[in-house]
Design a protein around this motif. Structure first.
Motif, PDB file in Angstrom:
ATOM      1  N   VAL A   1      87.034  65.027  78.041  1.00  0.00           N
ATOM      2  CA  VAL A   1      87.397  65.591  79.339  1.00  0.00           C
ATOM      3  C   VAL A   1      87.867  64.465  80.257  1.00  0.00           C
ATOM      4  N   LEU A   2      88.986  64.690  80.940  1.00  0.00           N
ATOM      5  CA  LEU A   2      89.542  63.680  81.840  1.00  0.00           C
ATOM      6  C   LEU A   2      89.134  63.902  83.293  1.00  0.00           C
ATOM      7  N   LEU A   3      88.907  65.150  83.654  1.00  0.00           N
ATOM      8  CA  LEU A   3      88.604  65.501  85.033  1.00  0.00           C
ATOM      9  C   LEU A   3      87.671  66.707  85.046  1.00  0.00           C
ATOM     10  N   VAL A   4      86.669  66.670  85.918  1.00  0.00           N
ATOM     11  CA  VAL A   4      85.772  67.803  86.105  1.00  0.00           C
ATOM     12  C   VAL A   4      85.884  68.252  87.557  1.00  0.00           C
ATOM     13  N   VAL A   5      86.157  69.537  87.752  1.00  0.00           N
ATOM     14  CA  VAL A   5      86.199  70.125  89.086  1.00  0.00           C
ATOM     15  C   VAL A   5      84.946  70.974  89.249  1.00  0.00           C
ATOM     16  N   ILE A   6      84.203  70.694  90.313  1.00  0.00           N
ATOM     17  CA  ILE A   6      82.970  71.409  90.607  1.00  0.00           C
ATOM     18  C   ILE A   6      83.219  72.300  91.816  1.00  0.00           C
ATOM     19  N   PHE A   7      82.855  73.573  91.703  1.00  0.00           N
ATOM     20  CA  PHE A   7      83.096  74.515  92.785  1.00  0.00           C
ATOM     21  C   PHE A   7      81.985  74.476  93.827  1.00  0.00           C
ATOM     22  N   ALA A   8      82.298  74.931  95.027  1.00  0.00           N
ATOM     23  CA  ALA A   8      81.476  74.717  96.217  1.00  0.00           C
ATOM     24  C   ALA A   8      80.059  75.273  96.129  1.00  0.00           C
ATOM     25  N   ASP A   9      79.867  76.409  95.508  1.00  0.00           N
ATOM     26  CA  ASP A   9      78.540  77.023  95.525  1.00  0.00           C
ATOM     27  C   ASP A   9      77.756  76.836  94.231  1.00  0.00           C
ATOM     28  N   ILE A  10      77.967  75.717  93.584  1.00  0.00           N
ATOM     29  CA  ILE A  10      77.222  75.389  92.366  1.00  0.00           C
ATOM     30  C   ILE A  10      75.764  75.096  92.747  1.00  0.00           C
ATOM     31  N   GLY A  11      74.854  75.404  91.854  1.00  0.00           N
ATOM     32  CA  GLY A  11      73.438  75.150  92.102  1.00  0.00           C
ATOM     33  C   GLY A  11      73.134  73.659  92.112  1.00  0.00           C
ATOM     34  N   PRO A  12      72.112  73.253  92.861  1.00  0.00           N
ATOM     35  CA  PRO A  12      71.809  71.821  92.988  1.00  0.00           C
ATOM     36  C   PRO A  12      71.430  71.135  91.677  1.00  0.00           C
TER      37      PRO A  12
ATOM     38  N   ILE B   1      82.719  80.061  93.465  1.00  0.00           N
ATOM     39  CA  ILE B   1      82.770  80.623  92.117  1.00  0.00           C
ATOM     40  C   ILE B   1      83.458  81.981  92.133  1.00  0.00           C
ATOM     41  N   ASP B   2      83.153  82.805  93.133  1.00  0.00           N
ATOM     42  CA  ASP B   2      83.763  84.134  93.218  1.00  0.00           C
ATOM     43  C   ASP B   2      85.266  84.073  93.486  1.00  0.00           C
ATOM     44  N   GLU B   3      85.719  83.059  94.218  1.00  0.00           N
ATOM     45  CA  GLU B   3      87.149  82.931  94.508  1.00  0.00           C
ATOM     46  C   GLU B   3      87.962  82.584  93.269  1.00  0.00           C
ATOM     47  N   VAL B   4      87.376  81.879  92.341  1.00  0.00           N
ATOM     48  CA  VAL B   4      88.138  81.433  91.174  1.00  0.00           C
ATOM     49  C   VAL B   4      87.887  82.250  89.910  1.00  0.00           C
ATOM     50  N   LYS B   5      86.923  83.147  89.928  1.00  0.00           N
ATOM     51  CA  LYS B   5      86.593  83.849  88.683  1.00  0.00           C
ATOM     52  C   LYS B   5      87.752  84.701  88.170  1.00  0.00           C
ATOM     53  N   SER B   6      88.658  85.105  89.036  1.00  0.00           N
ATOM     54  CA  SER B   6      89.819  85.879  88.570  1.00  0.00           C
ATOM     55  C   SER B   6      90.734  85.026  87.688  1.00  0.00           C
TER      56      SER B   6
ATOM     57  N   SER C   1      87.457  86.642  84.681  1.00  0.00           N
ATOM     58  CA  SER C   1      86.288  87.187  85.380  1.00  0.00           C
ATOM     59  C   SER C   1      84.957  86.570  84.948  1.00  0.00           C
ATOM     60  N   LYS C   2      85.006  85.386  84.349  1.00  0.00           N
ATOM     61  CA  LYS C   2      83.766  84.675  84.023  1.00  0.00           C
ATOM     62  C   LYS C   2      83.340  83.880  85.246  1.00  0.00           C
ATOM     63  N   LYS C   3      82.042  83.824  85.484  1.00  0.00           N
ATOM     64  CA  LYS C   3      81.542  83.009  86.584  1.00  0.00           C
ATOM     65  C   LYS C   3      81.459  81.566  86.099  1.00  0.00           C
ATOM     66  N   VAL C   4      82.322  80.737  86.630  1.00  0.00           N
ATOM     67  CA  VAL C   4      82.435  79.346  86.218  1.00  0.00           C
ATOM     68  C   VAL C   4      82.062  78.456  87.393  1.00  0.00           C
ATOM     69  N   ALA C   5      81.051  77.610  87.236  1.00  0.00           N
ATOM     70  CA  ALA C   5      80.600  76.728  88.313  1.00  0.00           C
ATOM     71  C   ALA C   5      81.337  75.398  88.304  1.00  0.00           C
ATOM     72  N   ALA C   6      81.840  75.017  87.128  1.00  0.00           N
ATOM     73  CA  ALA C   6      82.583  73.770  86.985  1.00  0.00           C
ATOM     74  C   ALA C   6      83.515  73.917  85.791  1.00  0.00           C
ATOM     75  N   ILE C   7      84.587  73.157  85.831  1.00  0.00           N
ATOM     76  CA  ILE C   7      85.563  73.228  84.754  1.00  0.00           C
ATOM     77  C   ILE C   7      86.054  71.820  84.440  1.00  0.00           C
ATOM     78  N   GLY C   8      86.192  71.540  83.169  1.00  0.00           N
ATOM     79  CA  GLY C   8      86.698  70.243  82.738  1.00  0.00           C
ATOM     80  C   GLY C   8      88.081  70.401  82.130  1.00  0.00           C
ATOM     81  N   PHE C   9      88.954  69.474  82.435  1.00  0.00           N
ATOM     82  CA  PHE C   9      90.327  69.515  81.932  1.00  0.00           C
ATOM     83  C   PHE C   9      90.521  68.390  80.931  1.00  0.00           C
ATOM     84  N   ASN C  10      91.116  68.729  79.782  1.00  0.00           N
ATOM     85  CA  ASN C  10      91.278  67.726  78.730  1.00  0.00           C
ATOM     86  C   ASN C  10      92.729  67.442  78.379  1.00  0.00           C
ATOM     87  N   ASP C  11      93.641  67.778  79.272  1.00  0.00           N
ATOM     88  CA  ASP C  11      95.058  67.507  79.066  1.00  0.00           C
ATOM     89  C   ASP C  11      95.551  66.625  80.211  1.00  0.00           C
ATOM     90  N   VAL C  12      96.263  65.552  79.887  1.00  0.00           N
ATOM     91  CA  VAL C  12      96.721  64.592  80.889  1.00  0.00           C
ATOM     92  C   VAL C  12      97.617  65.249  81.931  1.00  0.00           C
TER      93      VAL C  12
END
Length: 100
Positions: free
Chosen positions: A32-43, A67-72, A76-87
């Motif tokens: 993974v090159l970059l991880v984006v964490i969404f605002a309402d992730i648990g501590p 999480i609700d803003e990006v689930k679409s 429709s999966k609830k995703v708290a963080a996402i990692g990108f593996n493409d440059v």
């Protein structure tokens, strides 16, 4: 902001992302090159991801999206963080997160 959401959706559709437990595995394997964490992730999840990314030297960016803003964008999966593996997708995400 719409461009950023579209970039998330495009990355997810192309399979160039890691979410959930797969994200932690791919951080460990340095895929993974970059991880984006969404605002309402648990501590506890936030700490786990930040510590893992720091240890394995993976860039972390905190997003203002909830999480609700990006689930679409993630079938429709609830995703708290996402990692990108493409440059190229990583560059697109970073460019749209910092439109300066």
């Amino acid at each position: 902001m719409d461009r950023l959401l579209n970039a998330f959706g495009m990355a997810y559709a192309s399979g160039k992302v890691a979410i959930g437990e797969k994200l932690l595995d791919q951080i460990k394997n340095k895929k993974v090159l970059l991880v984006v964490i969404f605002a309402d992730i648990g501590p506890s999840t936030l700490k786990k991801l930040e510590d893992k990314c720091k240890f394995y030297d993976v860039k972390v960016v905190k997003s203002d999206f909830t999480i609700d803003e990006v689930k679409s964008q993630f079938a429709s999966k609830k995703v708290a963080a996402i990692g990108f593996n493409d440059v190229n997708i990583t560059k697109l995400i970073e460019k749209n997160m910092n439109p300066n």
